[in-house]
Scaffold this motif. Structure first.
Motif, mmCIF file in Angstrom:
data_model
loop_
_atom_site.group_PDB
_atom_site.id
_atom_site.type_symbol
_atom_site.label_atom_id
_atom_site.label_comp_id
_atom_site.label_asym_id
_atom_site.label_seq_id
_atom_site.Cartn_x
_atom_site.Cartn_y
_atom_site.Cartn_z
ATOM 1 N N GLY A 3 0.812 -1.216 0.000
ATOM 2 C CA GLY A 3 0.000 0.000 0.000
ATOM 3 C C GLY A 3 0.834 1.249 0.000
ATOM 4 N N SER A 4 1.673 1.382 -1.025
ATOM 5 C CA SER A 4 2.527 2.563 -1.115
ATOM 6 C C SER A 4 1.854 3.649 -1.934
ATOM 7 N N ARG A 5 2.145 4.863 -1.543
ATOM 8 C CA ARG A 5 1.706 6.021 -2.314
ATOM 9 C C ARG A 5 2.583 6.114 -3.563
ATOM 10 N N VAL A 53 4.685 4.816 2.808
ATOM 11 C CA VAL A 53 3.675 3.949 3.396
ATOM 12 C C VAL A 53 2.366 4.711 3.607
ATOM 13 N N GLU A 54 1.270 4.087 3.199
ATOM 14 C CA GLU A 54 -0.066 4.592 3.532
ATOM 15 C C GLU A 54 -0.313 4.160 4.981
ATOM 16 N N GLU A 62 -2.917 4.245 7.338
ATOM 17 C CA GLU A 62 -4.138 3.617 7.841
ATOM 18 C C GLU A 62 -4.321 2.251 7.179
ATOM 19 N N THR A 73 -6.927 1.650 4.220
ATOM 20 C CA THR A 73 -6.490 2.413 3.048
ATOM 21 C C THR A 73 -5.237 1.793 2.446
ATOM 22 N N GLN A 74 -4.337 1.305 3.303
ATOM 23 C CA GLN A 74 -3.118 0.649 2.824
ATOM 24 C C GLN A 74 -3.458 -0.611 2.021
ATOM 25 N N ARG A 134 -4.960 0.427 -1.316
ATOM 26 C CA ARG A 134 -3.908 0.948 -2.200
ATOM 27 C C ARG A 134 -3.070 -0.204 -2.749
ATOM 28 N N ALA A 135 -2.804 -1.230 -1.948
ATOM 29 C CA ALA A 135 -2.064 -2.398 -2.443
ATOM 30 C C ALA A 135 -2.841 -3.073 -3.571
ATOM 31 N N PHE A 171 5.235 -1.720 6.028
ATOM 32 C CA PHE A 171 3.875 -1.996 5.593
ATOM 33 C C PHE A 171 3.290 -3.120 6.455
ATOM 34 N N GLN A 172 1.963 -3.263 6.429
ATOM 35 C CA GLN A 172 1.300 -4.319 7.183
ATOM 36 C C GLN A 172 0.717 -5.400 6.278
#
Length: 139
Positions: A39-41, A46-47, A49, A52-53, A56-57, A119-120
């Motif tokens: 979930g990178s911008r 790293v994004e 939340e 949202t992450q 985004r991924a 990242f998570q």
């Protein structure tokens, strides 16, 4: 013996992959092998939340698939990596159906890890290329 790889880059993110020295996806023998997407911008950060992450991924994955002419329907195998799966899995299951579509679903392996570079969640897939599907059907 040197072979060239048939690399797929999503629009606008090639510099990010070149900086990190890996290919987002490689076409080979009718399949698309997609590197792990996080979930990178757009700048690689790293994004923060979790939900949202994860979205985004999936969006980053979708961009790679589209660059190869694929969709989530072409995905046959999925591996997800989760930091602290006990606390993150429910959020993954909440987001996943929005991208996955209807059954039959791809094969899925989930792996709990201790670290993902901040990242998570990370997702990597193997997709069947549409041209290979057409050839198999004799089209």
């Amino acid at each position: 013996m040197s072979t060239s790889r048939d690399v797929v880059f999503p629009m606008g993110r090639q510099a990010l992959y070149e900086r990190n020295r890996y290919s987002p996806a490689v076409r080979s023998n009718g399949f698309l092998f997609v590197s792990g997407q996080v979930g990178s911008r757009d700048d690689g950060s790293v994004e923060p939340e979790l939900e949202t992450q994860i979205r985004r991924a999936f969006d980053n994955l979708d961009a790679v698939l589209q660059a190869a002419g694929c969709t989530f329907d072409d995905v046959v195998d999925v591996t997800v990596f989760l930091v602290d799966p006990e606390s993150t899995l429910d959020t993954v299951w909440k987001v996943l159906p929005e991208y996955w579509g209807d059954a039959p679903h791809p094969a899925l392996t989930g792996i709990g890890v201790t670290w993902l570079y901040g990242f998570q969640f990370e997702i990597k897939v193997i997709a069947r290329l549409p041209d290979a599907i057409e050839l198999e059907k004799g089209l």
